[in-house]
Scaffold this motif. Sequence first.
Motif, PDB file in Angstrom:
ATOM      1  N   LYS A 189      -8.036 -10.744 -13.328  1.00 29.87           N
ATOM      2  CA  LYS A 189      -8.253 -11.123 -11.922  1.00 29.87           C
ATOM      3  C   LYS A 189      -9.260 -12.267 -11.829  1.00 29.87           C
ATOM      4  N   TYR A 243      -2.307 -13.531  -7.011  1.00 33.93           N
ATOM      5  CA  TYR A 243      -2.812 -12.163  -6.895  1.00 33.93           C
ATOM      6  C   TYR A 243      -3.049 -11.885  -5.423  1.00 33.93           C
ATOM      7  N   ASP A 244      -2.526 -10.762  -4.941  1.00 30.19           N
ATOM      8  CA  ASP A 244      -2.635 -10.369  -3.541  1.00 30.19           C
ATOM      9  C   ASP A 244      -3.538  -9.140  -3.473  1.00 30.19           C
ATOM     10  N   THR A 245      -4.728  -9.301  -2.893  1.00 28.19           N
ATOM     11  CA  THR A 245      -5.682  -8.186  -2.851  1.00 28.19           C
ATOM     12  C   THR A 245      -5.209  -7.080  -1.918  1.00 28.19           C
ATOM     13  N   THR A 246      -4.462  -7.448  -0.874  1.00 30.95           N
ATOM     14  CA  THR A 246      -4.004  -6.430   0.078  1.00 30.95           C
ATOM     15  C   THR A 246      -2.957  -5.520  -0.550  1.00 30.95           C
ATOM     16  N   ARG A 247      -1.985  -6.111  -1.217  1.00 31.95           N
ATOM     17  CA  ARG A 247      -0.926  -5.324  -1.850  1.00 31.95           C
ATOM     18  C   ARG A 247      -1.305  -4.889  -3.262  1.00 31.95           C
ATOM     19  N   GLN A 248      -2.416  -5.426  -3.781  1.00 28.24           N
ATOM     20  CA  GLN A 248      -2.839  -5.165  -5.162  1.00 28.24           C
ATOM     21  C   GLN A 248      -1.668  -5.448  -6.102  1.00 28.24           C
ATOM     22  N   THR A 300       3.118  -4.508  -9.534  1.00 26.58           N
ATOM     23  CA  THR A 300       1.970  -3.792  -8.989  1.00 26.58           C
ATOM     24  C   THR A 300       0.814  -3.899  -9.985  1.00 26.58           C
ATOM     25  N   GLU A 301      -0.389  -3.736  -9.468  1.00 26.82           N
ATOM     26  CA  GLU A 301      -1.571  -3.818 -10.330  1.00 26.82           C
ATOM     27  C   GLU A 301      -1.541  -2.746 -11.417  1.00 26.82           C
ATOM     28  N   LYS A 316     -10.665 -12.720  -4.837  1.00 25.33           N
ATOM     29  CA  LYS A 316      -9.946 -13.010  -3.600  1.00 25.33           C
ATOM     30  C   LYS A 316      -8.454 -13.165  -3.900  1.00 25.33           C
ATOM     31  N   SER A 317      -7.662 -13.128  -2.862  1.00 22.15           N
ATOM     32  CA  SER A 317      -6.240 -13.431  -3.023  1.00 22.15           C
ATOM     33  C   SER A 317      -6.091 -14.903  -3.393  1.00 22.15           C
TER      34      SER A 317
END
Length: 279
Positions: A147, A194-199, A220-221, A40-41
Amino acid sequence: MNVAHLPETHNRGYRFGRHVEHDPRSLNYAHGVLPKTAIKSVDWTRRAPIFDQQSLGSCTGNAATGLIGTDSAARTGLTSVTINGDTLPVDEDLAVDVYKLATQLDNITGTYPPDDTGSSGLGAAKALKKLGLATGYTHAFSLAALKSALQTGPVMVGTVWLESMFDTDPATGFVNVDRNSQVAGGHEYVLSAYDTTRQAFRMDNSWGDSWGVRGSAWFTESDVQWLLSQQGDVTVPVWATVPSPPPAPTPSADPRLVQVVALMNGWAKDNNIPTTTGQ
């Protein structure tokens, strides 16, 4: 033991100080990987200020101390710690103390002071344990493990730092990772979100709050994955927790009072008067 010294080859006015120290025994302490559906974020709040290592190659100590001052699932980020009976604020001075000890515990030539030779993420983790601030540490050996580790708290990451990475996009806050630019040195920093939307991952640096966006920036991821492939490492401390105080002992009754109550109850019984036991 894989040890590599990463020289600083820039004139930007910032210091680094992270070197590669990869111990094969660390494989025995690999951080676990959660199912993808569990990722999750997360955004862990930092209670300590952004540090500024200035002209000292203490980024490893700064990153480790930044973790102390940042929330995790185990505890709220600390603004002070007790070491050898002394209460110390979580600040740049503590970061330098962690760095000093790390240079004694790592396998990098030289110790500070007087030699400002830098250290490693492994050395900084050993310093946290030696100071009693952590009980141990694990290592994330993949992006999935990174993650997973972030689900329960921030981590410290050591990677190469490219010439392009000094610059961040003022509109997005992302670090410019131009993989064709020259390596400027090795750096240790904190990943705290960690932002799951923006990865994307947020990093907290140790160059003062004028760098990036108030001292932080985003990767970025894919950039994080590439940086870790360049002899990067992720260290995850296991925090020592302050034990709960023992329960207060139940006060014992005064034997003289017990005797008085017994006499009174006996008298009440002889005179047909109801009695109570109290509470």
